[in-house]
Design a protein around this motif. Sequence first.
Motif, PDB file in Angstrom:
ATOM      1  N   CYS A  49       0.839  -1.196   0.000  1.00  0.00           N
ATOM      2  CA  CYS A  49       0.000   0.000   0.000  1.00  0.00           C
ATOM      3  C   CYS A  49       0.879   1.253   0.000  1.00  0.00           C
ATOM      4  N   ARG A  50       1.561   1.477  -1.108  1.00  0.00           N
ATOM      5  CA  ARG A  50       2.403   2.660  -1.271  1.00  0.00           C
ATOM      6  C   ARG A  50       2.530   2.994  -2.751  1.00  0.00           C
ATOM      7  N   VAL A  51       2.786   4.236  -3.051  1.00  0.00           N
ATOM      8  CA  VAL A  51       2.823   4.723  -4.426  1.00  0.00           C
ATOM      9  C   VAL A  51       3.964   4.099  -5.231  1.00  0.00           C
ATOM     10  N   ALA A  52       5.046   3.725  -4.565  1.00  0.00           N
ATOM     11  CA  ALA A  52       6.198   3.174  -5.267  1.00  0.00           C
ATOM     12  C   ALA A  52       5.947   1.771  -5.812  1.00  0.00           C
ATOM     13  N   ILE A  53       4.904   1.106  -5.356  1.00  0.00           N
ATOM     14  CA  ILE A  53       4.568  -0.214  -5.885  1.00  0.00           C
ATOM     15  C   ILE A  53       4.077  -0.033  -7.316  1.00  0.00           C
ATOM     16  N   ARG A  54       4.689  -0.738  -8.244  1.00  0.00           N
ATOM     17  CA  ARG A  54       4.333  -0.597  -9.659  1.00  0.00           C
ATOM     18  C   ARG A  54       4.062  -1.966 -10.241  1.00  0.00           C
ATOM     19  N   SER A  55       2.927  -2.087 -10.894  1.00  0.00           N
ATOM     20  CA  SER A  55       2.543  -3.323 -11.553  1.00  0.00           C
ATOM     21  C   SER A  55       2.033  -2.955 -12.939  1.00  0.00           C
ATOM     22  N   TYR A  56       1.438  -3.897 -13.633  1.00  0.00           N
ATOM     23  CA  TYR A  56       0.919  -3.614 -14.966  1.00  0.00           C
ATOM     24  C   TYR A  56      -0.158  -4.630 -15.333  1.00  0.00           C
ATOM     25  N   ASP A  57      -0.981  -4.258 -16.288  1.00  0.00           N
ATOM     26  CA  ASP A  57      -1.989  -5.164 -16.841  1.00  0.00           C
ATOM     27  C   ASP A  57      -2.511  -4.565 -18.132  1.00  0.00           C
ATOM     28  N   THR A  58      -3.273  -5.369 -18.848  1.00  0.00           N
ATOM     29  CA  THR A  58      -3.868  -4.874 -20.094  1.00  0.00           C
ATOM     30  C   THR A  58      -4.969  -3.872 -19.748  1.00  0.00           C
ATOM     31  N   PRO A  59      -5.097  -2.802 -20.516  1.00  0.00           N
ATOM     32  CA  PRO A  59      -6.061  -1.749 -20.174  1.00  0.00           C
ATOM     33  C   PRO A  59      -7.530  -2.136 -20.346  1.00  0.00           C
ATOM     34  N   VAL A  60      -7.814  -3.344 -20.727  1.00  0.00           N
ATOM     35  CA  VAL A  60      -9.215  -3.746 -20.882  1.00  0.00           C
ATOM     36  C   VAL A  60      -9.732  -4.532 -19.678  1.00  0.00           C
ATOM     37  N   ILE A  61      -8.878  -4.792 -18.699  1.00  0.00           N
ATOM     38  CA  ILE A  61      -9.274  -5.562 -17.524  1.00  0.00           C
ATOM     39  C   ILE A  61     -10.181  -4.722 -16.621  1.00  0.00           C
ATOM     40  N   SER A  62     -11.124  -5.354 -15.944  1.00  0.00           N
ATOM     41  CA  SER A  62     -12.037  -4.677 -15.036  1.00  0.00           C
ATOM     42  C   SER A  62     -12.084  -5.447 -13.719  1.00  0.00           C
ATOM     43  N   LEU A  63     -11.644  -4.800 -12.640  1.00  0.00           N
ATOM     44  CA  LEU A  63     -11.631  -5.410 -11.312  1.00  0.00           C
ATOM     45  C   LEU A  63     -12.203  -4.424 -10.296  1.00  0.00           C
ATOM     46  N   ASN A  64     -12.800  -4.918  -9.207  1.00  0.00           N
ATOM     47  CA  ASN A  64     -13.409  -4.017  -8.224  1.00  0.00           C
ATOM     48  C   ASN A  64     -12.378  -3.333  -7.322  1.00  0.00           C
TER      49      ASN A  64
END
Length: 72
Positions: A49-64
């Motif tokens: 839970c911090r801004v420095a955490i960086r991940s990625y995914d396809t821009p079409v994914i939808s999660l709550n």
Amino acid sequence: MSGNVLEWCQDWYDKEYYSKSPSNNPCNNISASCRVIRGGDWIGVAGDCRVAIRSYDTPVISLNFLGLRLAL
């Protein structure tokens, strides 16, 4: 703002981008298949839970637990 939902970012994901980017306000505008996601979310572990955490995914994914922040 961290802790509510993960945030979609404007820049495209490139694993090596920060090693070759400018140090002031780096934003990867070169189109790729995935966008950067930052921050923490209500379902994740506290250490992420911090801004420095960086991940990625396809821009079409939808999660709550994935959203975006609009700022003027």
